[in-house]
Motif scaffolding. Structure first.
Motif, PDB file in Angstrom:
ATOM      1  N   LEU A   1      10.710 -41.955  54.744  1.00  0.00           N
ATOM      2  CA  LEU A   1      10.736 -43.196  55.523  1.00  0.00           C
ATOM      3  C   LEU A   1      11.871 -43.121  56.536  1.00  0.00           C
ATOM      4  CD1 LEU A   1      10.275 -45.736  52.585  1.00  0.00           C
ATOM      5  CD2 LEU A   1       8.501 -44.778  54.092  1.00  0.00           C
ATOM      6  N   ALA A   2      11.772 -43.877  57.596  1.00  0.00           N
ATOM      7  CA  ALA A   2      12.818 -43.889  58.627  1.00  0.00           C
ATOM      8  C   ALA A   2      14.159 -44.244  57.992  1.00  0.00           C
ATOM      9  CB  ALA A   2      12.467 -44.895  59.714  1.00  0.00           C
ATOM     10  N   GLY A   3      15.147 -43.403  58.213  1.00  0.00           N
ATOM     11  CA  GLY A   3      16.493 -43.654  57.708  1.00  0.00           C
ATOM     12  C   GLY A   3      16.681 -43.392  56.231  1.00  0.00           C
ATOM     13  N   GLU A   4      15.668 -42.887  55.555  1.00  0.00           N
ATOM     14  CA  GLU A   4      15.752 -42.655  54.112  1.00  0.00           C
ATOM     15  C   GLU A   4      16.645 -41.455  53.815  1.00  0.00           C
ATOM     16  OE1 GLU A   4      12.553 -43.113  50.550  1.00  0.00           O
ATOM     17  OE2 GLU A   4      11.951 -41.820  52.207  1.00  0.00           O
ATOM     18  N   ARG A   5      17.578 -41.649  52.921  1.00  0.00           N
ATOM     19  CA  ARG A   5      18.496 -40.582  52.498  1.00  0.00           C
ATOM     20  C   ARG A   5      17.778 -39.697  51.472  1.00  0.00           C
ATOM     21  NH1 ARG A   5      22.794 -39.624  55.064  1.00  0.00           N
ATOM     22  NH2 ARG A   5      23.895 -39.079  53.179  1.00  0.00           N
ATOM     23  N   PRO A   6      18.227 -38.446  51.327  1.00  0.00           N
ATOM     24  CA  PRO A   6      17.559 -37.534  50.391  1.00  0.00           C
ATOM     25  C   PRO A   6      17.454 -38.068  48.958  1.00  0.00           C
ATOM     26  CG  PRO A   6      19.030 -36.316  51.824  1.00  0.00           C
ATOM     27  CD  PRO A   6      19.279 -37.773  52.100  1.00  0.00           C
ATOM     28  N   ALA A   7      18.518 -38.648  48.430  1.00  0.00           N
ATOM     29  CA  ALA A   7      18.474 -39.174  47.059  1.00  0.00           C
ATOM     30  C   ALA A   7      17.460 -40.317  46.942  1.00  0.00           C
ATOM     31  CB  ALA A   7      19.852 -39.642  46.614  1.00  0.00           C
ATOM     32  N   GLU A   8      17.400 -41.167  47.946  1.00  0.00           N
ATOM     33  CA  GLU A   8      16.427 -42.267  47.938  1.00  0.00           C
ATOM     34  C   GLU A   8      14.997 -41.730  47.974  1.00  0.00           C
ATOM     35  OE1 GLU A   8      17.721 -44.162  51.510  1.00  0.00           O
ATOM     36  OE2 GLU A   8      19.247 -45.358  50.505  1.00  0.00           O
ATOM     37  N   LEU A   9      14.784 -40.720  48.796  1.00  0.00           N
ATOM     38  CA  LEU A   9      13.457 -40.121  48.934  1.00  0.00           C
ATOM     39  C   LEU A   9      12.957 -39.582  47.602  1.00  0.00           C
ATOM     40  CD1 LEU A   9      11.072 -38.929  50.658  1.00  0.00           C
ATOM     41  CD2 LEU A   9      12.496 -36.883  50.879  1.00  0.00           C
TER      42      LEU A   9
ATOM     43  N   ASP B   1      10.369 -35.073  41.954  1.00  0.00           N
ATOM     44  CA  ASP B   1      10.467 -34.658  43.347  1.00  0.00           C
ATOM     45  C   ASP B   1      11.849 -34.085  43.591  1.00  0.00           C
ATOM     46  OD1 ASP B   1       8.746 -34.784  45.862  1.00  0.00           O
ATOM     47  OD2 ASP B   1      10.703 -35.428  46.586  1.00  0.00           O
ATOM     48  N   GLN B   2      11.937 -33.274  44.642  1.00  0.00           N
ATOM     49  CA  GLN B   2      13.198 -32.626  44.993  1.00  0.00           C
ATOM     50  C   GLN B   2      13.325 -32.534  46.497  1.00  0.00           C
ATOM     51  OE1 GLN B   2      13.791 -28.251  44.681  1.00  0.00           O
ATOM     52  NE2 GLN B   2      15.282 -28.842  43.125  1.00  0.00           N
ATOM     53  N   ALA B   3      14.551 -32.650  46.978  1.00  0.00           N
ATOM     54  CA  ALA B   3      14.832 -32.452  48.403  1.00  0.00           C
ATOM     55  C   ALA B   3      16.184 -31.775  48.556  1.00  0.00           C
ATOM     56  CB  ALA B   3      14.826 -33.779  49.147  1.00  0.00           C
ATOM     57  N   ALA B   4      16.233 -30.900  49.532  1.00  0.00           N
ATOM     58  CA  ALA B   4      17.503 -30.278  49.904  1.00  0.00           C
ATOM     59  C   ALA B   4      18.182 -31.190  50.915  1.00  0.00           C
ATOM     60  CB  ALA B   4      17.252 -28.900  50.509  1.00  0.00           C
ATOM     61  N   ASP B   5      19.501 -31.272  50.812  1.00  0.00           N
ATOM     62  CA  ASP B   5      20.307 -32.170  51.641  1.00  0.00           C
ATOM     63  C   ASP B   5      21.383 -31.340  52.341  1.00  0.00           C
ATOM     64  OD1 ASP B   5      22.309 -33.948  52.521  1.00  0.00           O
ATOM     65  OD2 ASP B   5      22.247 -35.165  50.707  1.00  0.00           O
ATOM     66  N   LEU B   6      21.185 -31.121  53.630  1.00  0.00           N
ATOM     67  CA  LEU B   6      22.164 -30.397  54.430  1.00  0.00           C
ATOM     68  C   LEU B   6      22.815 -31.404  55.366  1.00  0.00           C
ATOM     69  CD1 LEU B   6      23.487 -27.719  55.237  1.00  0.00           C
ATOM     70  CD2 LEU B   6      21.624 -27.382  56.872  1.00  0.00           C
ATOM     71  N   ASP B   7      24.037 -31.821  55.018  1.00  0.00           N
ATOM     72  CA  ASP B   7      24.774 -32.811  55.812  1.00  0.00           C
ATOM     73  C   ASP B   7      23.992 -34.114  55.982  1.00  0.00           C
ATOM     74  OD1 ASP B   7      26.816 -30.918  56.130  1.00  0.00           O
ATOM     75  OD2 ASP B   7      25.898 -30.128  57.966  1.00  0.00           O
TER      76      ASP B   7
END
Length: 188
Positions: free
Chosen positions: A34-42, A67-73
């Motif tokens: 979603l617009a502005g969604e942070r990785p942890a929220e996603l 679910d999993q997402a990589a967070d680079l900065d």
């Protein structure tokens, strides 16, 4: 009945370690951030949505969504889908620390239990030739962050810092086992 709301072979292999009978079902969930969604929220939203989607079809089953997402900065790096994107992701992560957010949700009907893991991966400096050799060898196009830590991808790192080593593969089994015990499963 236990159902894994995923068609991921990696998650299926991990869940088999718990030696519980289960089935797999494809969750029909749009995984677009979603617009502005942070990785942890996603990852929290998608783990819950996947479990809920399959639980609606199987109201008597316990359903696992993850679910999993990589967070680079703060920027979400998803599955690369192809060679060019995998090369670019690994080049961007070389010499850096990247956070991997992994969420799991266990749901039956309206009852829901959830947990999460945060893993920090410190990538070593990577040359273009090393990245190209790695991508050609493992073709990690279906993996968040463009690597398989359970395979040759381990050679890309200086360190992995995690509470749960299985979370980096895509399903935090320590947390999931605890959630399953809360619902009455005998694990082990």
């Amino acid at each position: 009945m236990l159902i894994l709301a995923s068609t991921s072979p990696y998650r299926r292999e991990l869940l088999q370690r718990l030696r519980l009978p289960f089935e797999c079902a494809r969750p029909e969930v749009d995984e677009t951030p979603l617009a502005g969604e942070r990785p942890a929220e996603l990852v929290h939203r998608l783990a819950r949505a996947k479990a809920a989607a399959v639980a609606r079809l199987h109201p008597q089953a316990w359903v696992i969504g993850s679910d999993q997402a990589a967070d680079l900065d703060g920027r979400i790096l998803g599955k690369p889908g192809g060679q060019a994107a995998a090369l670019a992701q690994l080049a961007a992560m070389g010499g850096r620390s990247v956070l991997f957010h992994t969420a799991v949700c266990l749901r039956r009907g309206e009852r829901e239990l959830a947990a999460a893991d945060l893993t920090r991966v410190r990538f070593r400096e990577l040359s273009a030739a090393e990245i190209e050799r790695y991508v050609a060898a493992e073709q990690p196009f279906d993996c968040a962050g463009s690597f398989k830590c359970e395979g040759l991808g381990i050679a890309l790192f200086d360190a992995i810092e995690s509470q749960d080593p299985t979370a980096l593969v895509g399903l935090p089994l320590i947390a999931l086992a605890a959630l399953l015990r809360q619902t009455g499963y005998a694990v082990p």
